[in-house]
Every structure is written in C-alpha cells, then in structure tokens.
Design an enzyme around this catalytic site. Structure first.
Site, PDB file in Angstrom:
ATOM      1  N   ASP A   1       0.875  -1.169   0.000  1.00  0.00           N
ATOM      2  CA  ASP A   1       0.000   0.000   0.000  1.00  0.00           C
ATOM      3  C   ASP A   1       0.914   1.222   0.000  1.00  0.00           C
ATOM      4  O   ASP A   1       1.702   1.406   0.931  1.00  0.00           O
ATOM      5  CB  ASP A   1      -0.868  -0.050   1.261  1.00  0.00           C
ATOM      6  CG  ASP A   1      -1.739   1.172   1.467  1.00  0.00           C
ATOM      7  OD1 ASP A   1      -1.535   2.199   0.797  1.00  0.00           O
ATOM      8  OD2 ASP A   1      -2.621   1.102   2.341  1.00  0.00           O
TER       9      ASP A   1
ATOM     10  N   ASN B   1      -6.606  13.177  -9.970  1.00  0.00           N
ATOM     11  CA  ASN B   1      -7.455  13.639 -11.057  1.00  0.00           C
ATOM     12  C   ASN B   1      -7.190  15.130 -11.261  1.00  0.00           C
ATOM     13  O   ASN B   1      -6.486  15.751 -10.460  1.00  0.00           O
ATOM     14  CB  ASN B   1      -8.944  13.346 -10.772  1.00  0.00           C
ATOM     15  CG  ASN B   1      -9.431  13.997  -9.495  1.00  0.00           C
ATOM     16  OD1 ASN B   1      -9.246  15.195  -9.283  1.00  0.00           O
ATOM     17  ND2 ASN B   1     -10.050  13.218  -8.628  1.00  0.00           N
TER      18      ASN B   1
ATOM     19  N   GLY C   1      -9.634   5.045  -5.412  1.00  0.00           N
ATOM     20  CA  GLY C   1      -8.361   4.345  -5.566  1.00  0.00           C
ATOM     21  C   GLY C   1      -7.239   4.926  -4.731  1.00  0.00           C
ATOM     22  O   GLY C   1      -7.430   5.334  -3.587  1.00  0.00           O
TER      23      GLY C   1
ATOM     24  N   ASP D   1      -5.698   7.720  -5.042  1.00  0.00           N
ATOM     25  CA  ASP D   1      -5.931   9.137  -4.750  1.00  0.00           C
ATOM     26  C   ASP D   1      -6.724   9.293  -3.449  1.00  0.00           C
ATOM     27  O   ASP D   1      -6.344  10.041  -2.546  1.00  0.00           O
ATOM     28  CB  ASP D   1      -6.670   9.777  -5.928  1.00  0.00           C
ATOM     29  CG  ASP D   1      -6.757  11.295  -5.857  1.00  0.00           C
ATOM     30  OD1 ASP D   1      -5.971  11.915  -5.113  1.00  0.00           O
ATOM     31  OD2 ASP D   1      -7.607  11.862  -6.562  1.00  0.00           O
TER      32      ASP D   1
ATOM     33  N   SER E   1      -2.864   5.195 -13.882  1.00  0.00           N
ATOM     34  CA  SER E   1      -3.889   5.029 -14.924  1.00  0.00           C
ATOM     35  C   SER E   1      -4.416   3.611 -15.098  1.00  0.00           C
ATOM     36  O   SER E   1      -5.241   3.369 -15.975  1.00  0.00           O
ATOM     37  CB  SER E   1      -3.418   5.565 -16.288  1.00  0.00           C
ATOM     38  OG  SER E   1      -3.466   6.970 -16.303  1.00  0.00           O
TER      39      SER E   1
ATOM     40  N   GLY F   1      -6.234   1.804 -12.978  1.00  0.00           N
ATOM     41  CA  GLY F   1      -7.482   1.534 -12.265  1.00  0.00           C
ATOM     42  C   GLY F   1      -8.677   1.991 -13.090  1.00  0.00           C
ATOM     43  O   GLY F   1      -8.900   1.488 -14.198  1.00  0.00           O
TER      44      GLY F   1
ATOM     45  N   TYR G   1      -9.051   4.450 -14.890  1.00  0.00           N
ATOM     46  CA  TYR G   1      -8.703   5.014 -16.200  1.00  0.00           C
ATOM     47  C   TYR G   1      -8.421   3.936 -17.239  1.00  0.00           C
ATOM     48  O   TYR G   1      -8.140   4.224 -18.389  1.00  0.00           O
ATOM     49  CB  TYR G   1      -7.523   5.975 -16.075  1.00  0.00           C
ATOM     50  CG  TYR G   1      -7.856   7.294 -15.396  1.00  0.00           C
ATOM     51  CD1 TYR G   1      -9.126   7.574 -14.891  1.00  0.00           C
ATOM     52  CD2 TYR G   1      -6.894   8.278 -15.258  1.00  0.00           C
ATOM     53  CE1 TYR G   1      -9.417   8.781 -14.279  1.00  0.00           C
ATOM     54  CE2 TYR G   1      -7.176   9.490 -14.646  1.00  0.00           C
ATOM     55  CZ  TYR G   1      -8.442   9.728 -14.157  1.00  0.00           C
ATOM     56  OH  TYR G   1      -8.726  10.937 -13.557  1.00  0.00           O
TER      57      TYR G   1
END
Length: 168
Positions: A9, A23, A31, A33, A120, A122, A124
């Site tokens: 993690d 984003n 996620g 973020d 990107s 996940g 995206y």
C-alpha cells in the site's frame, strides 16, 4: 538510480516522496488518490486547494507537489494519468510525461527516494502491461544526479508480477 518493485500500500511507504495518481481537480477521488487523501489528512487537501487557486488544477501528464501530511513521506507528487482510449489519443506519451514530470519535480525538491503507484491502470483502464512498459522505460531512461531509488509500488498481485518480470 536503483529501480525496484514491491507489493504494498503506497500510503505505508517510507520515502522522500510518493506519487499520487490524481485527477485534474486535485480534490481527491477513488483508488490510490482517495487513500492518500484519507491517510495523509487535511494538510494535503489544503495544499491542493492552494494549487487549484493558483493554477486551476493539474492537467494530464503534468505534476504538482504538496506536503505528505500524516504519511511517512515528506512530499506527495500528484500527477494526472491519461484515460485509456485504445491507444489512439497519445496515451503512452501522456503517461510517460506523468513519470518524467514527477521525477523532475522530485529533483527540484532534493528527493532521493520516490515511490510510484501504477498510474492510470485503475478506473482510467490503461492496460496494466502497456502501462508498466511505459513506466519502466520512462524511469529507466531518465538521467538524474539526485534521485537514488525509485520504487514501483504495486497494490495488486497482477501488477506486481508484470513489473517484477519486466525488471528482471
């Protein structure tokens, strides 16, 4: 520069900087973020709001830096990866820019160790294998006198295996 991958993690990683797959609004999300904002606390969001006031957010491929708040890092570098559109909208170039601009910003702040998530891959929907190749190539080709160690932090086993095999 030493490059390694681990399964972990990213919010638990001890490094000078960790990278957030943010984003464009910089206001947190899902996620990695969301996890970084939750565990890092209000200080990260406060810094992001100041950046929004100055710059209006962060564009795809660019990077900005904030405090790491309660995380075991000094900084969080926020970068916005591309949404996958079949590879026809310069996604590889935009993803590469995420890594290069994050490394540049890290150098500007004297960072010696930096940890990256799988940007990107996940929501995206960037294919994990293609994203890993871009990530490793971008980092491997980056010339630095400051950064001594890059850690690719893979949250899931599939990404870990992809990175591990590519780095052999």
């Amino acid at each position: 520069m030493k490059i390694e991958c681990i399964k972990a993690d990213i919010t638990t990683i001890v490094a000078d900087a960790i990278v957030n797959a943010a984003n464009t609004s910089l206001m947190g999300g899902g996620g990695v973020d969301g996890a970084i904002h939750r565990k890092g606390g209000k200080a990260i969001l406060d810094d992001c709001m100041k950046i929004r006031q100055r710059k209006g957010g962060c564009k795809v491929g660019e990077a900005v830096i904030t405090t790491a708040g309660k995380l075991p890092a000094q900084y969080v570098i926020h970068t916005v990866g591309p949404v996958w559109n079949g590879g026809v909208k310069l996604e590889a170039d935009k993803l590469s820019n995420c890594y290069i601009n994050s490394l540049r910003l890290a150098e500007d702040h004297g960072v010696k160790t930096i940890a990256f998530p799988n940007i990107s891959t996940g929501i995206y929907r960037y294919p994990k294998g293609k994203a890993a190749k871009v990530a490793i190539e971008s980092v491997s080709n980056y010339e630095t006198k400051t950064i001594g160690k890059v850690i690719f932090v893979c949250f899931d086993q599939q990404n870990f295996e992809i990175y591990h095999n590519l780095l052999l």
